[in-house]
Enzyme design. Structure first.
Site, PDB file in Angstrom:
ATOM      1  N   SER A  22       0.828  -1.206   0.000  1.00  8.95           N
ATOM      2  CA  SER A  22       0.000   0.000   0.000  1.00  8.95           C
ATOM      3  C   SER A  22       0.864   1.257   0.000  1.00  8.95           C
ATOM      4  O   SER A  22       1.970   1.265   0.566  1.00  8.95           O
ATOM      5  CB  SER A  22      -0.887   0.038   1.245  1.00  8.95           C
ATOM      6  OG  SER A  22      -2.001  -0.787   1.112  1.00  8.95           O
ATOM      7  N   PRO A  23       0.351   2.329  -0.595  1.00  9.09           N
ATOM      8  CA  PRO A  23       1.045   3.618  -0.469  1.00  9.09           C
ATOM      9  C   PRO A  23       1.023   4.076   0.983  1.00  9.09           C
ATOM     10  O   PRO A  23      -0.030   4.084   1.623  1.00  9.09           O
ATOM     11  CB  PRO A  23       0.222   4.546  -1.369  1.00  9.09           C
ATOM     12  CG  PRO A  23      -1.111   3.885  -1.499  1.00  9.09           C
ATOM     13  CD  PRO A  23      -0.872   2.417  -1.401  1.00  9.09           C
ATOM     14  N   CYS A  25       2.601   7.209   3.453  1.00  9.59           N
ATOM     15  CA  CYS A  25       3.327   8.478   3.506  1.00  9.59           C
ATOM     16  C   CYS A  25       4.505   8.383   4.469  1.00  9.59           C
ATOM     17  O   CYS A  25       4.383   7.879   5.586  1.00  9.59           O
ATOM     18  CB  CYS A  25       2.386   9.600   3.940  1.00  9.59           C
ATOM     19  SG  CYS A  25       1.156  10.017   2.704  1.00  9.59           S
ATOM     20  N   ALA A  57       1.094   8.666  -1.255  1.00 10.51           N
ATOM     21  CA  ALA A  57       0.231   9.727  -1.771  1.00 10.51           C
ATOM     22  C   ALA A  57       1.094  10.904  -2.202  1.00 10.51           C
ATOM     23  O   ALA A  57       1.747  11.547  -1.381  1.00 10.51           O
ATOM     24  CB  ALA A  57      -0.768  10.161  -0.709  1.00 10.51           C
ATOM     25  N   GLN A  99       0.599   6.642  -6.186  1.00 15.35           N
ATOM     26  CA  GLN A  99      -0.721   7.150  -5.854  1.00 15.35           C
ATOM     27  C   GLN A  99      -0.730   8.670  -6.029  1.00 15.35           C
ATOM     28  O   GLN A  99       0.036   9.382  -5.382  1.00 15.35           O
ATOM     29  CB  GLN A  99      -1.080   6.793  -4.412  1.00 15.35           C
ATOM     30  CG  GLN A  99      -2.504   7.171  -4.023  1.00 15.35           C
ATOM     31  CD  GLN A  99      -2.787   6.858  -2.569  1.00 15.35           C
ATOM     32  OE1 GLN A  99      -2.225   7.480  -1.670  1.00 15.35           O
ATOM     33  NE2 GLN A  99      -3.670   5.887  -2.323  1.00 15.35           N
ATOM     34  N   TYR A 181      -9.508  12.816   1.836  1.00 15.55           N
ATOM     35  CA  TYR A 181      -8.836  13.794   0.998  1.00 15.55           C
ATOM     36  C   TYR A 181      -9.781  14.314  -0.080  1.00 15.55           C
ATOM     37  O   TYR A 181     -10.965  13.963  -0.110  1.00 15.55           O
ATOM     38  CB  TYR A 181      -7.530  13.203   0.463  1.00 15.55           C
ATOM     39  CG  TYR A 181      -6.595  12.821   1.595  1.00 15.55           C
ATOM     40  CD1 TYR A 181      -6.246  13.757   2.570  1.00 15.55           C
ATOM     41  CD2 TYR A 181      -6.110  11.521   1.737  1.00 15.55           C
ATOM     42  CE1 TYR A 181      -5.426  13.419   3.634  1.00 15.55           C
ATOM     43  CE2 TYR A 181      -5.292  11.175   2.807  1.00 15.55           C
ATOM     44  CZ  TYR A 181      -4.954  12.135   3.757  1.00 15.55           C
ATOM     45  OH  TYR A 181      -4.154  11.797   4.833  1.00 15.55           O
ATOM     46  N   LEU A 300      -5.286  -4.457   8.335  1.00 20.87           N
ATOM     47  CA  LEU A 300      -4.889  -5.459   9.321  1.00 20.87           C
ATOM     48  C   LEU A 300      -4.900  -6.869   8.746  1.00 20.87           C
ATOM     49  O   LEU A 300      -5.375  -7.820   9.368  1.00 20.87           O
ATOM     50  CB  LEU A 300      -5.780  -5.369  10.569  1.00 20.87           C
ATOM     51  CG  LEU A 300      -5.712  -4.041  11.342  1.00 20.87           C
ATOM     52  CD1 LEU A 300      -6.565  -4.108  12.605  1.00 20.87           C
ATOM     53  CD2 LEU A 300      -4.279  -3.670  11.695  1.00 20.87           C
ATOM     54  N   GLY A 322       0.062  -2.744   4.610  1.00 19.76           N
ATOM     55  CA  GLY A 322       0.905  -1.599   4.935  1.00 19.76           C
ATOM     56  C   GLY A 322       1.809  -1.881   6.115  1.00 19.76           C
ATOM     57  O   GLY A 322       3.012  -2.112   5.975  1.00 19.76           O
ATOM     58  N   ARG A 323       1.223  -1.903   7.300  1.00 21.91           N
ATOM     59  CA  ARG A 323       2.025  -2.047   8.510  1.00 21.91           C
ATOM     60  C   ARG A 323       2.861  -3.325   8.510  1.00 21.91           C
ATOM     61  O   ARG A 323       3.978  -3.339   9.016  1.00 21.91           O
ATOM     62  CB  ARG A 323       1.119  -2.000   9.739  1.00 21.91           C
ATOM     63  CG  ARG A 323       0.526  -0.626  10.013  1.00 21.91           C
ATOM     64  CD  ARG A 323      -0.447  -0.678  11.195  1.00 21.91           C
ATOM     65  NE  ARG A 323      -0.995   0.637  11.509  1.00 21.91           N
ATOM     66  CZ  ARG A 323      -2.058   1.164  10.912  1.00 21.91           C
ATOM     67  NH1 ARG A 323      -2.688   0.489   9.966  1.00 21.91           N
ATOM     68  NH2 ARG A 323      -2.500   2.365  11.259  1.00 21.91           N
TER      69      ARG A 323
END
Length: 355
Positions: A22-23, A25, A57, A99, A181, A300, A322-323
């Protein structure tokens, strides 16, 4: 045969597996320029076996940055800074994506580990923000409502950033329509109080997103996969719903999107989210079935068997994480080992493949 480690083709691009990054930041750019941190950060996921690595992003205009430390693609110098990063991802066997984003009323904020919170004052490098309506996110400065000319400028900025991304070598483009956003702000009645052709009905609230998809697709041509990330629910009464997300996802594919990246939340501070492993998978399944469109699931998803099960049960077509990638940049290699999937490993890591 593992579904997670089966290839997937979108338009002219084949992904070696369906476990994607995943993107995320990093808040480590300087004047919108990615740094050595970004190079190392993104390349390690490709070494770790990811099928697709999506860069964070990245703002299509200076005022579209979440913080003064966000990456951008509004000038050619930024394009050129991305080029060696893309090359490093390719050299390690992964597909490179980016992204494209505009933060709207959630722009000009402090980065997560700053001492301050809320909006960055102009004197400290901040700027005035824009949104569909002059309604502030809780704790942030009130934005300026975009006029039609400003909306047109947003569309043009997405198209120009898409061209720069492709010139930098990115294989996949993702439009950020989630997490509160700008494009999400137009989609949700909680932040969009307009009475013109960009407000009111779902079709009107989705108009800007669809215009951006049209503009990016026109710039990218027929061969480039185009993903759209949406928040399938605002987790708040009166907000954007999963059923609306399925409709918008269907419209998005009719306008040239290939894949809907289903996430949730981020629009309002009073959201109520029940967090548990895979908490957004049901949303992905709703969008997939309701819109009859391919989707990815995220949220998750931290274990190989869990990711495999999501795909096997038909809830999604690919997995974003992501994490877990931050905890283990070789998540895909570990997952393949645990599932017994026969995948290609970097020669330098072969000693860890089976034992």
């Amino acid at each position: 045969m593992s579904i997670l480690f089966s290839p997937l083709r979108l338009r002219s691009v084949e992904f070696r597996n369906r476990l994607w990054v995943s993107p995320m930041c990093m808040y480590s750019a300087v004047d919108g320029m990615p740094q050595e941190w970004h190079h190392t950060h993104l390349a390690q996921f490709a070494s770790g076996g990811a099928g697709l690595v999506v860069a964070e992003a990245t703002a299509v205009a200076p005022e579209g940055r979440i913080s003064p430390r966000d990456t951008g693609l509004w000038n050619d110098e930024q394009r050129d800074a991305w080029t060696p990063i893309v090359r490093a991802i390719h050299d390690r066997g992964a597909v490179a994506g980016i992204q494209l984003a505009h933060a709207g009323r959630k722009a000009s904020t402090w980065w997560p580990w700053a001492d301050d919170r809320g909006s960055v004052p102009v004197g400290d490098g901040g700027w005035s923000t824009v949104a569909p309506s002059p309604v502030a996110f809780d704790g942030f400065d009130a934005p300026i409502a975009l006029e039609i000319t400003g909306i047109d400028n947003v569309v043009d900025a997405f198209a120009a950033a898409a061209r720069r991304a492709l010139d930098a070598g990115f294989d996949v483009l993702e439009i950020h329509g989630a997490h509160g956003y700008l494009l999400h702000q137009f989609l949700s009645p909680l932040s969009n109080q307009r009475t013109d052709e960009y407000g009111g009905t779902l079709a009107n609230r989705a108009r800007l997103l669809l215009r951006v998809i049209d503009a990016v697709r026109a710039e990218s041509g027929d061969d480039v996969p185009l993903l759209v990330r949406i928040s399938a629910t605002d987790h708040a009464d009166g907000g954007f719903t999963p059923e609306e997300a399925a409709v918008v996802g269907g419209w998005a594919t009719e306008h040239g999107a290939d894949f809907i990246d289903v996430s949730s939340g981020g629009l309002v501070a009073h959201q109520q989210i029940d967090l548990f492993p895979g908490y957004q998978v049901a949303l992905a399944e709703t969008v997939r079935q309701g819109g009859r469109i391919p989707v990815s699931a995220v949220g998750l998803i931290t274990a190989a068997e869990q990711a495999e099960r999501v795909l096997a049960e038909g809830a999604a077509d690919a997995i974003f994480a992501g994490r877990e990638w931050l905890r283990d940049p070789h998540f895909a290699l570990r997952a393949a080992h645990e599932l017994g999937a026969d995948v290609s490993w970097p020669s330098q890591y072969l000693r860890a493949r089976w034992r």
